[in-house]
Design an enzyme around this catalytic site. Sequence first.
Site, short mmCIF file in Angstrom:
data_model
loop_
_atom_site.label_atom_id
_atom_site.label_comp_id
_atom_site.label_asym_id
_atom_site.label_seq_id
_atom_site.Cartn_x
_atom_site.Cartn_y
_atom_site.Cartn_z
CB CYS A 150 -75.77 39.67 -39.96
SG CYS A 150 -75.51 40.42 -38.28
N1 LIG Z 1 -81.53 42.20 -38.00
C1 LIG Z 1 -80.47 41.55 -38.63
O1 LIG Z 1 -79.88 41.88 -39.37
C2 LIG Z 1 -80.34 40.05 -38.23
C3 LIG Z 1 -79.37 39.21 -38.85
C4 LIG Z 1 -79.31 37.84 -38.62
C5 LIG Z 1 -79.93 37.46 -37.76
N2 LIG Z 1 -81.02 38.19 -36.78
C6 LIG Z 1 -81.67 37.45 -35.89
O2 LIG Z 1 -83.10 37.23 -36.38
C7 LIG Z 1 -84.08 37.44 -35.39
C8 LIG Z 1 -85.14 38.46 -35.81
O3 LIG Z 1 -84.54 39.69 -35.89
P1 LIG Z 1 -85.04 41.03 -36.53
O4 LIG Z 1 -83.96 41.93 -36.76
O5 LIG Z 1 -86.01 40.79 -37.38
O6 LIG Z 1 -85.80 41.54 -35.23
P2 LIG Z 1 -87.21 42.30 -34.89
O7 LIG Z 1 -87.13 43.46 -36.09
O8 LIG Z 1 -87.02 42.94 -33.61
O9 LIG Z 1 -88.30 41.59 -34.96
C9 LIG Z 1 -88.51 40.50 -34.10
C10 LIG Z 1 -89.81 39.72 -34.29
O10 LIG Z 1 -90.15 38.97 -33.17
C11 LIG Z 1 -91.49 39.43 -32.65
N3 LIG Z 1 -91.17 39.27 -31.29
C12 LIG Z 1 -90.39 40.16 -30.57
N4 LIG Z 1 -90.53 39.94 -29.25
C13 LIG Z 1 -91.34 39.03 -29.29
C14 LIG Z 1 -91.72 38.13 -28.09
N5 LIG Z 1 -91.28 38.35 -26.75
N6 LIG Z 1 -92.58 37.21 -28.31
C15 LIG Z 1 -92.97 37.05 -29.64
N7 LIG Z 1 -92.49 37.58 -30.40
C16 LIG Z 1 -91.93 38.42 -30.36
C17 LIG Z 1 -91.75 40.98 -33.12
O11 LIG Z 1 -93.20 41.14 -32.99
P3 LIG Z 1 -93.52 42.76 -33.21
O12 LIG Z 1 -93.11 43.08 -34.56
O13 LIG Z 1 -95.09 42.35 -32.90
O14 LIG Z 1 -93.04 43.32 -32.31
C18 LIG Z 1 -91.27 40.61 -34.61
O15 LIG Z 1 -92.20 40.14 -35.43
C19 LIG Z 1 -83.43 37.87 -34.21
O16 LIG Z 1 -83.07 36.50 -33.44
C20 LIG Z 1 -81.79 38.41 -34.54
O17 LIG Z 1 -81.11 38.10 -33.71
C21 LIG Z 1 -81.26 39.29 -37.24
#
Ligand SMILES: NC(=O)c1ccc[n+]([C@@H]2O[C@H](COP(=O)([O-])OP(=O)(O)OC[C@H]3O[C@@H](n4cnc5c(N)ncnc54)[C@H](OP(=O)(O)O)[C@@H]3O)[C@@H](O)[C@H]2O)c1
Length: 345
Positions: A150
Amino acid sequence: MKKIKVAILGATGYTGAELVRMLVRHSYIELSTLTTRQYVGKKFSQVFPSFTGICDIVCTENNDPDSIDADLVFSALPHHESAPIVGELVKSGKKVIDLSADFRIKSENTYKKWYGDHPCFDLVGEAVYGLPEIYREEIVKANLIANPGCYPTSVLLPLYPLIKEGIIDLNRIIVDSKSGVSGAGRGLSLKTHFCEVYGGFKAYNVTVHRHQPEIAEQASFFAKSPVDIIFTPHLLPIKRGILSTIYVNMKGNFEEKEIYNIYKQYYSKERFIRIFEEDLPTIESVVGSNFCDIGFKVEKNTKTIIIISTIDNLIKGASGQAIQNMNIMFGFPEESSLENIPLFP
Ligand SMILES: NC(=O)c1ccc[n+]([C@@H]2O[C@H](COP(=O)([O-])OP(=O)(O)OC[C@H]3O[C@@H](n4cnc5c(N)ncnc54)[C@H](OP(=O)(O)O)[C@@H]3O)[C@@H](O)[C@H]2O)c1
Protein backbone atom coordinates in the site's frame (compact mmCIF):
# COMPACT_ATOMS: atom_id res chain seq x y z
CA MET A 1 -18.18 -13.62 -22.28
CA LYS A 2 -17.94 -16.81 -20.19
CA LYS A 3 -17.46 -16.07 -16.49
CA ILE A 4 -14.22 -17.16 -14.84
CA LYS A 5 -14.15 -18.83 -11.43
CA VAL A 6 -12.34 -16.92 -8.72
CA ALA A 7 -11.14 -18.10 -5.30
CA ILE A 8 -10.01 -15.82 -2.47
CA LEU A 9 -7.63 -17.20 0.15
CA GLY A 10 -7.90 -15.27 3.40
CA ALA A 11 -11.29 -13.87 2.43
CA THR A 12 -12.17 -13.04 6.04
CA GLY A 13 -9.40 -10.46 6.45
CA TYR A 14 -9.73 -6.81 5.48
CA THR A 15 -8.30 -7.07 1.97
CA GLY A 16 -10.09 -10.39 1.37
CA ALA A 17 -13.44 -8.90 2.38
CA GLU A 18 -12.74 -5.86 0.22
CA LEU A 19 -12.13 -8.20 -2.74
CA VAL A 20 -15.49 -9.87 -2.08
CA ARG A 21 -17.24 -6.49 -1.77
CA MET A 22 -16.01 -5.38 -5.18
CA LEU A 23 -16.16 -8.74 -6.96
CA VAL A 24 -19.77 -9.68 -6.14
CA ARG A 25 -20.85 -7.09 -8.71
CA HIS A 26 -18.24 -8.03 -11.35
CA SER A 27 -19.90 -9.06 -14.62
CA TYR A 28 -17.24 -11.52 -15.76
CA ILE A 29 -16.42 -13.53 -12.64
CA GLU A 30 -18.10 -15.89 -10.24
CA LEU A 31 -16.78 -16.45 -6.72
CA SER A 32 -16.15 -20.16 -6.20
CA THR A 33 -14.18 -20.44 -2.95
CA LEU A 34 -13.64 -18.20 0.06
CA THR A 35 -11.14 -19.45 2.62
CA THR A 36 -10.65 -18.60 6.26
CA ARG A 37 -8.81 -19.86 9.32
CA GLN A 38 -11.23 -18.98 12.15
CA TYR A 39 -14.64 -19.03 10.45
CA VAL A 40 -14.74 -22.46 8.77
CA GLY A 41 -18.33 -23.50 8.03
CA LYS A 42 -19.76 -20.02 8.52
CA LYS A 43 -21.42 -18.09 5.74
CA PHE A 44 -19.42 -15.05 4.65
CA SER A 45 -22.48 -12.98 5.61
CA GLN A 46 -22.29 -14.32 9.16
CA VAL A 47 -18.71 -13.09 9.46
CA PHE A 48 -19.62 -9.72 7.90
CA PRO A 49 -23.38 -9.06 8.36
CA SER A 50 -23.27 -6.22 5.82
CA PHE A 51 -23.09 -8.98 3.16
CA THR A 52 -26.42 -10.58 4.19
CA GLY A 53 -28.23 -11.57 1.01
CA ILE A 54 -25.25 -10.39 -1.04
CA CYS A 55 -22.64 -13.06 -0.35
CA ASP A 56 -23.79 -16.13 1.58
CA ILE A 57 -20.99 -18.44 0.40
CA VAL A 58 -19.84 -20.81 3.15
CA CYS A 59 -16.17 -20.21 4.06
CA THR A 60 -13.84 -23.19 3.98
CA GLU A 61 -10.38 -23.98 5.26
CA ASN A 62 -9.47 -25.20 1.83
CA ASN A 63 -6.05 -23.76 1.10
CA ASP A 64 -5.16 -27.06 -0.62
CA PRO A 65 -3.86 -26.06 -4.06
CA ASP A 66 -5.03 -29.33 -5.70
CA SER A 67 -8.67 -28.96 -4.80
CA ILE A 68 -9.26 -25.27 -5.37
CA ASP A 69 -11.70 -24.94 -8.25
CA ALA A 70 -10.77 -21.64 -9.85
CA ASP A 71 -9.28 -20.03 -12.95
CA LEU A 72 -7.77 -17.29 -10.80
CA VAL A 73 -6.82 -17.25 -7.14
CA PHE A 74 -6.32 -14.12 -5.06
CA SER A 75 -4.17 -14.77 -2.02
CA ALA A 76 -4.90 -12.32 0.79
CA LEU A 77 -2.91 -14.33 3.32
CA PRO A 78 -0.12 -12.95 5.49
CA HIS A 79 3.41 -13.11 4.05
CA HIS A 80 5.12 -16.47 4.63
CA GLU A 81 1.68 -18.13 4.77
CA SER A 82 1.06 -17.13 1.18
CA ALA A 83 4.25 -18.22 -0.63
CA PRO A 84 4.04 -22.02 -0.21
CA ILE A 85 0.40 -22.16 -1.35
CA VAL A 86 0.89 -19.68 -4.17
CA GLY A 87 3.95 -21.63 -5.30
CA GLU A 88 1.91 -24.84 -5.59
CA LEU A 89 -0.96 -23.07 -7.35
CA VAL A 90 1.32 -21.51 -9.96
CA LYS A 91 3.13 -24.80 -10.53
CA SER A 92 -0.25 -26.50 -11.09
CA GLY A 93 -1.04 -23.98 -13.85
CA LYS A 94 -3.37 -21.58 -12.06
CA LYS A 95 -3.13 -17.82 -12.37
CA VAL A 96 -2.53 -16.12 -9.03
CA ILE A 97 -2.57 -12.57 -7.71
CA ASP A 98 -0.75 -12.47 -4.39
CA LEU A 99 -1.53 -9.51 -2.14
CA SER A 100 1.22 -10.42 0.31
CA ALA A 101 4.83 -9.29 0.02
CA ASP A 102 6.14 -12.76 -0.80
CA PHE A 103 6.79 -12.25 -4.52
CA ARG A 104 7.42 -8.50 -4.65
CA ILE A 105 11.14 -8.28 -3.89
CA LYS A 106 13.38 -9.41 -6.74
CA SER A 107 16.66 -9.54 -4.80
CA GLU A 108 16.95 -12.76 -2.80
CA ASN A 109 19.35 -11.13 -0.33
CA THR A 110 16.97 -8.25 0.27
CA TYR A 111 14.03 -10.62 0.74
CA LYS A 112 16.01 -12.71 3.17
CA LYS A 113 17.17 -9.70 5.17
CA TRP A 114 13.67 -8.29 5.63
CA TYR A 115 11.44 -11.38 5.55
CA GLY A 116 13.64 -14.45 6.14
CA ASP A 117 13.79 -17.60 4.02
CA HIS A 118 11.54 -17.99 0.98
CA PRO A 119 10.10 -21.43 0.16
CA CYS A 120 10.05 -20.96 -3.64
CA PHE A 121 12.25 -18.04 -4.60
CA ASP A 122 12.60 -19.59 -8.09
CA LEU A 123 9.12 -18.23 -8.87
CA VAL A 124 9.91 -14.64 -7.96
CA GLY A 125 11.57 -14.11 -11.33
CA GLU A 126 8.34 -14.81 -13.18
CA ALA A 127 6.16 -12.70 -10.86
CA VAL A 128 5.16 -9.34 -12.33
CA TYR A 129 5.03 -6.41 -9.93
CA GLY A 130 1.39 -5.41 -10.29
CA LEU A 131 1.44 -1.66 -10.80
CA PRO A 132 -0.79 -1.47 -13.89
CA GLU A 133 0.11 2.09 -14.85
CA ILE A 134 3.76 1.05 -15.14
CA TYR A 135 3.81 -2.67 -15.97
CA ARG A 136 0.57 -3.12 -17.95
CA GLU A 137 2.20 -4.93 -20.87
CA GLU A 138 3.85 -7.49 -18.59
CA ILE A 139 0.65 -7.96 -16.57
CA VAL A 140 -1.27 -9.00 -19.70
CA LYS A 141 1.02 -12.04 -20.07
CA ALA A 142 1.55 -12.87 -16.39
CA ASN A 143 0.56 -16.00 -14.50
CA LEU A 144 1.69 -14.62 -11.14
CA ILE A 145 1.20 -11.06 -9.97
CA ALA A 146 2.95 -9.67 -6.92
CA ASN A 147 0.42 -7.05 -5.91
CA PRO A 148 2.31 -4.01 -4.59
CA GLY A 149 2.29 -2.84 -0.99
CA CYS A 150 0.00 0.00 0.00
CA TYR A 151 2.68 2.54 0.93
CA PRO A 152 4.80 1.64 -2.13
CA THR A 153 1.80 2.26 -4.43
CA SER A 154 1.32 5.73 -2.95
CA VAL A 155 5.01 6.53 -3.41
CA LEU A 156 6.02 4.82 -6.67
CA LEU A 157 3.20 6.20 -8.82
CA PRO A 158 4.16 9.85 -8.16
CA LEU A 159 7.91 9.15 -8.36
CA TYR A 160 7.85 7.22 -11.65
CA PRO A 161 7.48 10.13 -14.14
CA LEU A 162 10.04 12.29 -12.32
CA ILE A 163 12.59 9.47 -12.22
CA LYS A 164 11.99 8.53 -15.87
CA GLU A 165 12.46 12.16 -16.95
CA GLY A 166 15.78 12.29 -15.05
CA ILE A 167 14.94 15.58 -13.36
CA ILE A 168 15.44 14.63 -9.70
CA ASP A 169 18.36 13.72 -7.46
CA LEU A 170 18.24 9.99 -6.74
CA ASN A 171 20.58 10.11 -3.75
CA ARG A 172 18.11 11.42 -1.21
CA ILE A 173 14.35 11.05 -1.56
CA ILE A 174 12.47 11.57 1.68
CA VAL A 175 9.08 9.91 2.11
CA ASP A 176 6.82 10.64 5.04
CA SER A 177 3.68 8.47 4.91
CA LYS A 178 0.59 8.24 7.10
CA SER A 179 -1.85 5.33 7.09
CA GLY A 180 -5.19 4.46 8.62
CA VAL A 181 -5.34 1.48 10.97
CA SER A 182 -6.82 -1.04 8.50
CA GLY A 183 -3.33 -1.12 6.97
CA ALA A 184 -2.36 -3.41 9.84
CA GLY A 185 -5.03 -6.00 9.01
CA ARG A 186 -7.94 -7.33 11.04
CA GLY A 187 -5.96 -9.38 13.55
CA LEU A 188 -6.03 -8.17 17.12
CA SER A 189 -3.01 -6.36 18.48
CA LEU A 190 -2.31 -3.87 21.25
CA LYS A 191 -0.83 -1.46 18.71
CA THR A 192 -4.15 -1.14 16.90
CA HIS A 193 -6.35 -1.20 20.01
CA PHE A 194 -8.86 1.72 19.94
CA CYS A 195 -7.44 3.46 23.01
CA GLU A 196 -3.88 3.14 21.72
CA VAL A 197 -4.75 4.82 18.42
CA TYR A 198 -7.77 7.08 18.75
CA GLY A 199 -6.91 10.73 19.47
CA GLY A 200 -3.19 10.17 18.89
CA PHE A 201 -0.69 10.17 16.03
CA LYS A 202 2.69 8.48 15.93
CA ALA A 203 5.58 7.35 13.78
CA TYR A 204 6.40 3.64 13.83
CA ASN A 205 9.05 1.25 12.47
CA VAL A 206 11.32 4.22 11.76
CA THR A 207 14.25 3.01 9.60
CA VAL A 208 12.99 -0.59 9.76
CA HIS A 209 9.71 -0.71 7.81
CA ARG A 210 9.57 -3.50 5.20
CA HIS A 211 8.12 -1.22 2.55
CA GLN A 212 11.37 0.78 2.35
CA PRO A 213 13.31 -1.92 0.44
CA GLU A 214 10.29 -2.51 -1.83
CA ILE A 215 10.08 1.19 -2.73
CA ALA A 216 13.85 1.49 -3.15
CA GLU A 217 14.09 -1.62 -5.36
CA GLN A 218 11.30 -0.57 -7.70
CA ALA A 219 12.51 3.06 -7.86
CA SER A 220 15.97 1.71 -8.78
CA PHE A 221 14.43 -0.36 -11.59
CA PHE A 222 12.75 2.79 -12.93
CA ALA A 223 16.05 4.70 -12.74
CA LYS A 224 18.22 1.77 -13.87
CA SER A 225 20.57 2.86 -11.05
CA PRO A 226 20.37 2.81 -7.24
CA VAL A 227 17.87 5.14 -5.60
CA ASP A 228 18.11 6.05 -1.91
CA ILE A 229 14.81 6.32 -0.08
CA ILE A 230 14.31 7.49 3.48
CA PHE A 231 10.88 6.22 4.51
CA THR A 232 9.00 6.97 7.72
CA PRO A 233 5.46 5.62 8.23
CA HIS A 234 2.94 7.01 10.71
CA LEU A 235 -0.30 5.66 12.12
CA LEU A 236 -3.35 7.89 11.72
CA PRO A 237 -6.39 7.47 13.97
CA ILE A 238 -8.68 6.75 11.01
CA LYS A 239 -9.88 3.48 9.46
CA ARG A 240 -8.68 3.81 5.87
CA GLY A 241 -6.44 5.86 3.65
CA ILE A 242 -2.82 6.79 3.08
CA LEU A 243 -1.30 10.22 2.53
CA SER A 244 2.36 10.28 1.49
CA THR A 245 4.44 13.45 1.47
CA ILE A 246 7.51 13.04 -0.73
CA TYR A 247 10.44 15.48 -0.85
CA VAL A 248 12.64 15.36 -3.95
CA ASN A 249 15.44 17.68 -5.05
CA MET A 250 15.29 18.93 -8.62
CA LYS A 251 18.36 18.79 -10.83
CA GLY A 252 17.49 22.20 -12.29
CA ASN A 253 14.94 24.97 -11.91
CA PHE A 254 11.55 23.71 -12.98
CA GLU A 255 8.29 25.60 -12.82
CA GLU A 256 5.18 23.97 -11.39
CA LYS A 257 3.61 24.04 -14.85
CA GLU A 258 6.50 21.97 -16.25
CA ILE A 259 6.11 19.35 -13.51
CA TYR A 260 2.37 19.28 -14.11
CA ASN A 261 2.96 18.71 -17.82
CA ILE A 262 5.28 15.79 -17.06
CA TYR A 263 2.62 14.17 -14.91
CA LYS A 264 -0.03 14.73 -17.57
CA GLN A 265 2.26 13.28 -20.23
CA TYR A 266 2.55 10.02 -18.25
CA TYR A 267 -0.87 9.73 -16.68
CA SER A 268 -3.50 11.68 -18.63
CA LYS A 269 -4.92 8.44 -20.09
CA GLU A 270 -4.88 6.62 -16.73
CA ARG A 271 -8.39 6.11 -15.41
CA PHE A 272 -7.31 5.81 -11.77
CA ILE A 273 -4.67 8.52 -11.45
CA ARG A 274 -5.80 12.10 -10.93
CA ILE A 275 -3.25 14.90 -11.19
CA PHE A 276 -4.01 18.11 -9.30
CA GLU A 277 -2.67 21.36 -10.72
CA GLU A 278 -3.57 23.72 -7.85
CA ASP A 279 -5.16 21.87 -4.95
CA LEU A 280 -3.51 19.16 -2.91
CA PRO A 281 -5.03 15.67 -2.54
CA THR A 282 -6.77 14.57 0.64
CA ILE A 283 -7.46 11.14 2.06
CA GLU A 284 -11.21 11.79 2.25
CA SER A 285 -11.30 12.40 -1.51
CA VAL A 286 -10.06 8.90 -2.34
CA VAL A 287 -11.45 6.63 0.39
CA GLY A 288 -13.82 4.07 -1.10
CA SER A 289 -12.29 4.42 -4.57
CA ASN A 290 -9.45 3.03 -6.68
CA PHE A 291 -7.98 6.49 -7.28
CA CYS A 292 -4.45 7.61 -6.61
CA ASP A 293 -4.53 11.41 -6.34
CA ILE A 294 -1.27 13.31 -6.89
CA GLY A 295 -0.54 16.98 -6.24
CA PHE A 296 2.66 18.94 -5.63
CA LYS A 297 4.27 22.32 -4.97
CA VAL A 298 7.70 23.54 -6.03
CA GLU A 299 9.82 25.19 -3.32
CA LYS A 300 12.18 27.25 -5.47
CA ASN A 301 14.71 28.34 -2.82
CA THR A 302 15.70 24.77 -2.06
CA LYS A 303 14.85 23.36 -5.53
CA THR A 304 12.49 20.91 -3.87
CA ILE A 305 9.31 19.36 -5.21
CA ILE A 306 6.97 18.49 -2.36
CA ILE A 307 4.57 15.84 -3.63
CA ILE A 308 1.39 14.77 -1.88
CA SER A 309 -0.29 11.53 -2.93
CA THR A 310 -3.33 9.77 -1.49
CA ILE A 311 -4.92 6.35 -1.91
CA ASP A 312 -7.35 4.08 -0.09
CA ASN A 313 -4.93 1.47 1.31
CA LEU A 314 -7.50 -1.32 0.94
CA ILE A 315 -8.44 -0.41 -2.65
CA LYS A 316 -5.70 1.12 -4.84
CA GLY A 317 -3.27 -0.03 -2.13
CA ALA A 318 -4.49 -3.65 -2.22
CA SER A 319 -7.77 -5.19 -3.44
CA GLY A 320 -8.75 -2.61 -6.06
CA GLN A 321 -5.31 -2.77 -7.62
CA ALA A 322 -5.52 -6.59 -7.51
CA ILE A 323 -8.83 -6.47 -9.41
CA GLN A 324 -7.35 -3.99 -11.89
CA ASN A 325 -4.57 -6.55 -12.47
CA MET A 326 -7.11 -9.35 -12.94
CA ASN A 327 -9.08 -7.25 -15.45
CA ILE A 328 -5.90 -6.68 -17.46
CA MET A 329 -4.82 -10.35 -17.30
CA PHE A 330 -8.17 -11.64 -18.53
CA GLY A 331 -8.98 -8.89 -21.03
CA PHE A 332 -11.94 -7.50 -19.06
CA PRO A 333 -12.59 -3.75 -19.18
CA GLU A 334 -9.95 -2.38 -16.81
CA GLU A 335 -12.45 -0.43 -14.74
CA SER A 336 -14.79 -3.42 -14.12
CA SER A 337 -15.87 -3.39 -10.46
CA LEU A 338 -13.65 -0.37 -9.82
CA GLU A 339 -15.91 2.54 -10.64
CA ASN A 340 -16.77 3.39 -7.06
CA ILE A 341 -16.84 7.10 -6.37
CA PRO A 342 -15.04 8.15 -3.15
CA LEU A 343 -17.25 7.92 -0.07
CA PHE A 344 -16.90 11.47 1.31
CA PRO A 345 -18.78 12.80 3.26
N1 LIG B 1 -4.38 -4.15 5.02
C1 LIG B 1 -3.82 -3.51 4.01
O1 LIG B 1 -4.02 -2.28 3.85
C2 LIG B 1 -2.94 -4.23 3.03
C3 LIG B 1 -2.53 -3.53 1.89
C4 LIG B 1 -1.73 -4.19 0.95
C5 LIG B 1 -1.36 -5.51 1.16
N2 LIG B 1 -1.76 -6.15 2.29
C6 LIG B 1 -1.33 -7.54 2.45
O2 LIG B 1 -2.46 -8.37 2.14
C7 LIG B 1 -2.44 -9.55 2.96
C8 LIG B 1 -3.73 -9.59 3.77
O3 LIG B 1 -3.80 -8.42 4.57
P1 LIG B 1 -5.07 -8.10 5.47
O4 LIG B 1 -4.87 -6.72 5.95
O5 LIG B 1 -6.31 -8.45 4.73
O6 LIG B 1 -4.82 -9.12 6.68
P2 LIG B 1 -5.88 -9.69 7.74
O7 LIG B 1 -7.02 -8.75 7.87
O8 LIG B 1 -5.10 -10.01 8.94
O9 LIG B 1 -6.43 -11.02 7.05
C9 LIG B 1 -5.60 -12.16 6.85
C10 LIG B 1 -6.42 -13.32 6.30
O10 LIG B 1 -5.57 -14.46 6.26
C11 LIG B 1 -6.06 -15.46 7.17
N3 LIG B 1 -4.92 -15.96 7.93
C12 LIG B 1 -4.22 -15.31 8.88
N4 LIG B 1 -3.23 -16.07 9.33
C13 LIG B 1 -3.32 -17.23 8.69
C14 LIG B 1 -2.58 -18.43 8.74
N5 LIG B 1 -1.56 -18.59 9.59
N6 LIG B 1 -2.95 -19.41 7.92
C15 LIG B 1 -3.99 -19.28 7.09
N7 LIG B 1 -4.73 -18.17 7.02
C16 LIG B 1 -4.40 -17.16 7.80
C17 LIG B 1 -7.03 -14.76 8.08
O11 LIG B 1 -8.00 -15.69 8.52
P3 LIG B 1 -8.99 -15.36 9.74
O12 LIG B 1 -9.87 -14.23 9.27
O13 LIG B 1 -9.72 -16.60 9.91
O14 LIG B 1 -8.08 -14.95 10.87
C18 LIG B 1 -7.60 -13.70 7.14
O15 LIG B 1 -8.61 -14.27 6.36
C19 LIG B 1 -1.19 -9.43 3.85
O16 LIG B 1 -0.14 -10.16 3.28
C20 LIG B 1 -0.90 -7.94 3.84
O17 LIG B 1 0.46 -7.64 4.07
C21 LIG B 1 -2.57 -5.55 3.22
